[in-house]
Scaffold this motif. Structure first.
Motif, PDB file in Angstrom:
ATOM      1  N   GLY A  52      32.736  41.139  35.806  1.00  0.00           N
ATOM      2  CA  GLY A  52      33.326  42.386  35.319  1.00  0.00           C
ATOM      3  C   GLY A  52      34.721  42.547  35.903  1.00  0.00           C
ATOM      4  O   GLY A  52      35.570  41.675  35.754  1.00  0.00           O
ATOM      5  N   ASN A  53      34.966  43.654  36.587  1.00  0.00           N
ATOM      6  CA  ASN A  53      36.269  43.909  37.205  1.00  0.00           C
ATOM      7  C   ASN A  53      36.267  43.604  38.693  1.00  0.00           C
ATOM      8  O   ASN A  53      37.026  44.200  39.463  1.00  0.00           O
ATOM      9  CB  ASN A  53      36.716  45.348  36.951  1.00  0.00           C
ATOM     10  CG  ASN A  53      37.206  45.540  35.528  1.00  0.00           C
ATOM     11  OD1 ASN A  53      37.581  44.568  34.861  1.00  0.00           O
ATOM     12  ND2 ASN A  53      37.192  46.762  35.050  1.00  0.00           N
ATOM     13  N   THR A  54      35.402  42.684  39.107  1.00  0.00           N
ATOM     14  CA  THR A  54      35.319  42.279  40.502  1.00  0.00           C
ATOM     15  C   THR A  54      35.442  40.763  40.592  1.00  0.00           C
ATOM     16  O   THR A  54      34.864  40.040  39.790  1.00  0.00           O
ATOM     17  CB  THR A  54      33.970  42.720  41.118  1.00  0.00           C
ATOM     18  OG1 THR A  54      33.827  44.129  40.952  1.00  0.00           O
ATOM     19  CG2 THR A  54      33.898  42.393  42.594  1.00  0.00           C
ATOM     20  N   VAL A  77      46.468  42.950  46.381  1.00  0.00           N
ATOM     21  CA  VAL A  77      46.625  41.522  46.080  1.00  0.00           C
ATOM     22  C   VAL A  77      46.757  41.321  44.582  1.00  0.00           C
ATOM     23  O   VAL A  77      46.577  42.267  43.801  1.00  0.00           O
ATOM     24  CB  VAL A  77      45.416  40.696  46.602  1.00  0.00           C
ATOM     25  CG1 VAL A  77      45.264  40.837  48.109  1.00  0.00           C
ATOM     26  CG2 VAL A  77      44.122  41.095  45.890  1.00  0.00           C
ATOM     27  N   ARG A  78      47.055  40.087  44.209  1.00  0.00           N
ATOM     28  CA  ARG A  78      46.963  39.669  42.813  1.00  0.00           C
ATOM     29  C   ARG A  78      46.126  38.396  42.795  1.00  0.00           C
ATOM     30  O   ARG A  78      46.171  37.602  43.734  1.00  0.00           O
ATOM     31  CB  ARG A  78      48.341  39.390  42.204  1.00  0.00           C
ATOM     32  CG  ARG A  78      49.185  40.621  42.057  1.00  0.00           C
ATOM     33  CD  ARG A  78      50.427  40.462  41.187  1.00  0.00           C
ATOM     34  NE  ARG A  78      51.106  39.183  41.351  1.00  0.00           N
ATOM     35  CZ  ARG A  78      51.797  38.585  40.386  1.00  0.00           C
ATOM     36  NH1 ARG A  78      51.901  39.134  39.181  1.00  0.00           N
ATOM     37  NH2 ARG A  78      52.406  37.433  40.600  1.00  0.00           N
ATOM     38  N   SER A  87      46.076  42.447  39.140  1.00  0.00           N
ATOM     39  CA  SER A  87      46.260  43.166  40.399  1.00  0.00           C
ATOM     40  C   SER A  87      44.932  43.736  40.853  1.00  0.00           C
ATOM     41  O   SER A  87      44.051  44.023  40.041  1.00  0.00           O
ATOM     42  CB  SER A  87      47.259  44.310  40.213  1.00  0.00           C
ATOM     43  OG  SER A  87      48.519  43.792  39.869  1.00  0.00           O
ATOM     44  N   GLY A  88      44.811  43.920  42.163  1.00  0.00           N
ATOM     45  CA  GLY A  88      43.576  44.496  42.679  1.00  0.00           C
ATOM     46  C   GLY A  88      43.676  44.800  44.157  1.00  0.00           C
ATOM     47  O   GLY A  88      44.720  44.630  44.782  1.00  0.00           O
ATOM     48  N   ARG A 124      35.721  40.517  48.442  1.00  0.00           N
ATOM     49  CA  ARG A 124      35.598  41.099  47.108  1.00  0.00           C
ATOM     50  C   ARG A 124      36.944  41.693  46.743  1.00  0.00           C
ATOM     51  O   ARG A 124      37.560  42.409  47.522  1.00  0.00           O
ATOM     52  CB  ARG A 124      34.540  42.206  47.131  1.00  0.00           C
ATOM     53  CG  ARG A 124      34.315  42.869  45.768  1.00  0.00           C
ATOM     54  CD  ARG A 124      33.406  44.091  45.873  1.00  0.00           C
ATOM     55  NE  ARG A 124      34.187  45.244  46.296  1.00  0.00           N
ATOM     56  CZ  ARG A 124      33.893  46.011  47.331  1.00  0.00           C
ATOM     57  NH1 ARG A 124      32.859  45.785  48.082  1.00  0.00           N
ATOM     58  NH2 ARG A 124      34.668  47.046  47.622  1.00  0.00           N
ATOM     59  N   VAL A 125      37.406  41.383  45.522  1.00  0.00           N
ATOM     60  CA  VAL A 125      38.633  41.981  45.015  1.00  0.00           C
ATOM     61  C   VAL A 125      38.259  42.872  43.843  1.00  0.00           C
ATOM     62  O   VAL A 125      37.686  42.396  42.846  1.00  0.00           O
ATOM     63  CB  VAL A 125      39.661  40.912  44.568  1.00  0.00           C
ATOM     64  CG1 VAL A 125      40.907  41.587  43.999  1.00  0.00           C
ATOM     65  CG2 VAL A 125      40.018  39.982  45.722  1.00  0.00           C
ATOM     66  N   ASP A 126      38.525  44.158  43.971  1.00  0.00           N
ATOM     67  CA  ASP A 126      38.320  45.108  42.868  1.00  0.00           C
ATOM     68  C   ASP A 126      39.580  45.058  42.020  1.00  0.00           C
ATOM     69  O   ASP A 126      40.660  45.477  42.450  1.00  0.00           O
ATOM     70  CB  ASP A 126      38.073  46.511  43.409  1.00  0.00           C
ATOM     71  CG  ASP A 126      36.793  46.595  44.223  1.00  0.00           C
ATOM     72  OD1 ASP A 126      35.846  45.826  43.950  1.00  0.00           O
ATOM     73  OD2 ASP A 126      36.749  47.429  45.151  1.00  0.00           O
ATOM     74  N   LEU A 127      39.446  44.502  40.816  1.00  0.00           N
ATOM     75  CA  LEU A 127      40.581  44.328  39.911  1.00  0.00           C
ATOM     76  C   LEU A 127      40.915  45.638  39.217  1.00  0.00           C
ATOM     77  O   LEU A 127      40.015  46.404  38.867  1.00  0.00           O
ATOM     78  CB  LEU A 127      40.275  43.222  38.898  1.00  0.00           C
ATOM     79  CG  LEU A 127      39.928  41.863  39.515  1.00  0.00           C
ATOM     80  CD1 LEU A 127      39.434  40.893  38.432  1.00  0.00           C
ATOM     81  CD2 LEU A 127      41.115  41.283  40.258  1.00  0.00           C
TER      82      LEU A 127
END
Length: 129
Positions: A52-54, A77-78, A87-88, A124-127
């Motif tokens: 998803g967006n992660t 970050v990107r 981006s996130g 974990r990056v939340d986008l």
């Protein structure tokens, strides 16, 4: 924090040989952080999985990794996925079972991180998109 021999060899190989080559590959996944000292963009080839967006990945040297130190200083970050930048906000997730997480990620990356890693850490990056 001192590095053991395996960490020094792996880090030297990655910085001088593997990373410069992999950064040039148009569809290589890249993590872009902001250098905590220089303020310049720092791009690190890695692999992980988008859900998803992660975006999830595992750092092989945990908090010793320069990009983890950069994330701690500035979590914005990107991530370049399949040639497109996203981006996130990155989050260190030490309570996550990094070994189990590796089993859910692409095999090539998991092998390298499992083989050379000495202090695994899930990130974990939340986008934004």
């Amino acid at each position: 924090m001192t590095m053991n021999l395996r960490e020094r060899v792996t880090t030297t190989f990655q910085k001088r040989i593997a990373n410069p080559v992999m950064r040039r590959m148009p569809f290589q996944t890249l993590l872009e952080t902001t250098g905590r000292v220089s303020g310049k963009p720092r791009r690190t080839p890695l692999d992980g999985r988008r859900e998803g967006n992660t975006f999830w990945f595992v750092s092989e040297f945990g908090e010793k990794s320069d990009y983890v130190k950069n994330i701690k200083a500035d979590p914005r970050v990107r991530v370049r996925l399949r040639g497109t930048w996203h981006s996130g906000t990155a989050h260190l997730v030490p309570e996550d079972d990094a070994q189990a997480r590796l089993r859910s990620l692409p095999r090539f990356n998991s092998f390298g991180v499992r083989t050379f890693g000495t202090n695994l850490l899930t990130i974990r990056v939340d986008l934004d998109d």
